[in-house]
Motif scaffolding. Sequence first.
Motif, PDB file in Angstrom:
ATOM      1  N   LEU A 127       0.844  -1.336  -0.194  1.00 36.02           N
ATOM      2  CA  LEU A 127      -0.204  -0.048  -0.748  1.00 36.02           C
ATOM      3  C   LEU A 127       0.733   1.187  -0.075  1.00 36.02           C
ATOM      4  CD1 LEU A 127      -2.762  -0.538   2.689  1.00 36.02           C
ATOM      5  CD2 LEU A 127      -2.768  -0.357  -0.107  1.00 36.02           C
ATOM      6  N   ASP A 128       2.075   0.862   0.496  1.00 31.40           N
ATOM      7  CA  ASP A 128       2.840   2.363   0.259  1.00 31.40           C
ATOM      8  C   ASP A 128       3.669   2.880  -0.746  1.00 31.40           C
ATOM      9  OD1 ASP A 128       2.044   2.698   3.310  1.00 31.40           O
ATOM     10  OD2 ASP A 128       4.023   1.621   4.482  1.00 31.40           O
ATOM     11  N   ARG A 129       4.007   1.783  -1.283  1.00 31.28           N
ATOM     12  CA  ARG A 129       4.421   1.271  -2.723  1.00 31.28           C
ATOM     13  C   ARG A 129       3.637   1.780  -3.357  1.00 31.28           C
ATOM     14  NH1 ARG A 129      10.025   1.421  -1.535  1.00 31.28           N
ATOM     15  NH2 ARG A 129      10.559   0.040  -0.193  1.00 31.28           N
ATOM     16  N   ALA A 130       2.421   1.997  -3.446  1.00 35.71           N
ATOM     17  CA  ALA A 130       1.751   1.830  -4.700  1.00 35.71           C
ATOM     18  C   ALA A 130       1.502   3.949  -4.085  1.00 35.71           C
ATOM     19  CB  ALA A 130      -0.334   1.471  -4.499  1.00 35.71           C
ATOM     20  N   ASP A 131       0.281   3.912  -2.853  1.00 40.87           N
ATOM     21  CA  ASP A 131       1.092   5.327  -2.676  1.00 40.87           C
ATOM     22  C   ASP A 131       2.451   6.379  -3.360  1.00 40.87           C
ATOM     23  OD1 ASP A 131      -1.266   5.720  -1.235  1.00 40.87           O
ATOM     24  OD2 ASP A 131      -0.618   5.069   0.449  1.00 40.87           O
ATOM     25  N   VAL A 160       8.898   5.788   3.040  1.00 40.19           N
ATOM     26  CA  VAL A 160       8.126   5.738   2.527  1.00 40.19           C
ATOM     27  C   VAL A 160       6.306   5.714   2.830  1.00 40.19           C
ATOM     28  CG1 VAL A 160       6.921   3.756   0.285  1.00 40.19           C
ATOM     29  CG2 VAL A 160       9.537   4.704   0.354  1.00 40.19           C
ATOM     30  N   ARG A 161       6.899   4.985   3.904  1.00 39.60           N
ATOM     31  CA  ARG A 161       5.764   5.145   4.798  1.00 39.60           C
ATOM     32  C   ARG A 161       5.369   6.340   5.492  1.00 39.60           C
ATOM     33  NH1 ARG A 161       3.817   4.880  10.038  1.00 39.60           N
ATOM     34  NH2 ARG A 161       6.154   4.865  11.217  1.00 39.60           N
ATOM     35  N   MET A 162       6.312   7.388   5.634  1.00 36.17           N
ATOM     36  CA  MET A 162       5.989   8.563   5.929  1.00 36.17           C
ATOM     37  C   MET A 162       6.142   9.945   5.096  1.00 36.17           C
ATOM     38  SD  MET A 162       6.273   8.540   9.351  1.00 36.17           S
ATOM     39  CE  MET A 162       6.397   9.646   9.953  1.00 36.17           C
ATOM     40  N   ARG A 208       3.052 -17.089   1.899  1.00 36.84           N
ATOM     41  CA  ARG A 208       4.037 -16.705   1.615  1.00 36.84           C
ATOM     42  C   ARG A 208       4.235 -15.870   0.395  1.00 36.84           C
ATOM     43  NH1 ARG A 208       5.269 -23.262   1.431  1.00 36.84           N
ATOM     44  NH2 ARG A 208       4.828 -22.332  -0.744  1.00 36.84           N
ATOM     45  N   ILE A 209       4.171 -15.037   0.218  1.00 37.95           N
ATOM     46  CA  ILE A 209       3.406 -13.816  -0.313  1.00 37.95           C
ATOM     47  C   ILE A 209       5.532 -13.462  -1.302  1.00 37.95           C
ATOM     48  CG2 ILE A 209       2.936 -11.379  -1.292  1.00 37.95           C
ATOM     49  CD1 ILE A 209       0.287 -11.488   1.385  1.00 37.95           C
ATOM     50  N   ASP A 210       4.953 -13.867  -2.397  1.00 43.49           N
ATOM     51  CA  ASP A 210       6.304 -13.596  -3.321  1.00 43.49           C
ATOM     52  C   ASP A 210       6.543 -11.736  -3.571  1.00 43.49           C
ATOM     53  OD1 ASP A 210       9.368 -14.309  -4.228  1.00 43.49           O
ATOM     54  OD2 ASP A 210       8.023 -14.810  -6.141  1.00 43.49           O
ATOM     55  N   PHE A 211       5.537 -11.698  -4.296  1.00 38.49           N
ATOM     56  CA  PHE A 211       5.743  -9.491  -4.632  1.00 38.49           C
ATOM     57  C   PHE A 211       4.383  -9.790  -4.696  1.00 38.49           C
ATOM     58  CE2 PHE A 211       5.036 -10.856  -8.688  1.00 38.49           C
ATOM     59  CZ  PHE A 211       4.615 -10.256  -8.807  1.00 38.49           C
ATOM     60  N   LEU A 212       3.982  -8.672  -4.476  1.00 35.48           N
ATOM     61  CA  LEU A 212       2.468  -8.044  -4.257  1.00 35.48           C
ATOM     62  C   LEU A 212       2.327  -6.389  -4.473  1.00 35.48           C
ATOM     63  CD1 LEU A 212      -0.310  -7.966  -2.931  1.00 35.48           C
ATOM     64  CD2 LEU A 212       0.569  -7.605  -0.984  1.00 35.48           C
ATOM     65  N   GLU A 213       1.648  -5.684  -5.213  1.00 33.18           N
ATOM     66  CA  GLU A 213       1.653  -4.664  -5.700  1.00 33.18           C
ATOM     67  C   GLU A 213       0.571  -4.431  -5.925  1.00 33.18           C
ATOM     68  OE1 GLU A 213       3.373  -5.067  -9.799  1.00 33.18           O
ATOM     69  OE2 GLU A 213       5.004  -3.638  -8.497  1.00 33.18           O
ATOM     70  N   PHE A 214      -0.034  -3.024  -5.349  1.00 36.64           N
ATOM     71  CA  PHE A 214      -1.680  -2.517  -5.367  1.00 36.64           C
ATOM     72  C   PHE A 214      -1.242  -1.276  -6.703  1.00 36.64           C
ATOM     73  CE2 PHE A 214      -1.703  -4.096  -1.494  1.00 36.64           C
ATOM     74  CZ  PHE A 214      -3.031  -4.928  -1.138  1.00 36.64           C
ATOM     75  N   TYR A 215      -2.392  -0.973  -7.949  1.00 33.85           N
ATOM     76  CA  TYR A 215      -2.371  -0.290  -8.668  1.00 33.85           C
ATOM     77  C   TYR A 215      -3.383   0.822  -8.557  1.00 33.85           C
ATOM     78  CZ  TYR A 215       1.396  -2.825 -10.860  1.00 33.85           C
ATOM     79  OH  TYR A 215       2.322  -3.496 -11.077  1.00 33.85           O
ATOM     80  N   TYR A 216      -3.459   2.181  -8.088  1.00 35.22           N
ATOM     81  CA  TYR A 216      -4.991   3.042  -8.263  1.00 35.22           C
ATOM     82  C   TYR A 216      -4.170   4.500  -8.629  1.00 35.22           C
ATOM     83  CZ  TYR A 216      -2.606   2.456  -3.386  1.00 35.22           C
ATOM     84  OH  TYR A 216      -2.706   3.127  -1.872  1.00 35.22           O
TER      85      TYR A 216
END
Length: 190
Positions: free
Chosen positions: A14-18, A81-83, A182-190
């Motif tokens: 979520l932070d990376r998508a933001d 990235v979080r802040m 066991r998440i290998d990678f996860l990406e959100f797009y918005y």
Amino acid sequence: MPLRLSADTVQEALDRADSRHWTRNPPHSMRARLTYLLKHYEPAALARRLQTTPSYFDALLGAQQVPEDHPLHYAVEREIVRMWQPRVRRRAHATILANGGQMTLSFRAWLGFTATAGSSDDPRLRFLSLHLDAPYPERLFTARRIGAPESELQAILNDALSICYFHRGRPAHPRESVSLDRIDFLEFYY
């Protein structure tokens, strides 16, 4: 050091998508990043966030140069990235939710399920991209904003996957659920 754009946790994804909505880049050097973070945290609290000891953190602050392959580079980057730019983040979330609240999720993880007939004993590696519809984006944004633990964010994501992928919007049977293991990678797009 360039930012990684994919993650292996829901919080970081979520932070990376933001970060795709930022209007300015965050500080680049380690010293500038630490200076920024110290405006928001006491040194001892920041050391805990970075999972290091206060004495080691003090030594890091006093160092002239920190090598880029230092283990704390990733932890500092994650905190930046979080802040970074919280108002831009809130504005992006409000815009997304006002326009139907849909986000795209891409992941590669081991996907298991529990159904009325039993559970999958052997989660299977899946690479999927799908759309998460309301109310799940709002639930994820709210939980992330209040600092919910990773387990709660992953439970929301599991519910969303169950409805959006397996049930195609129909209500799920109470004993049916999906879990990402066991998440290998996860990406959100918005």
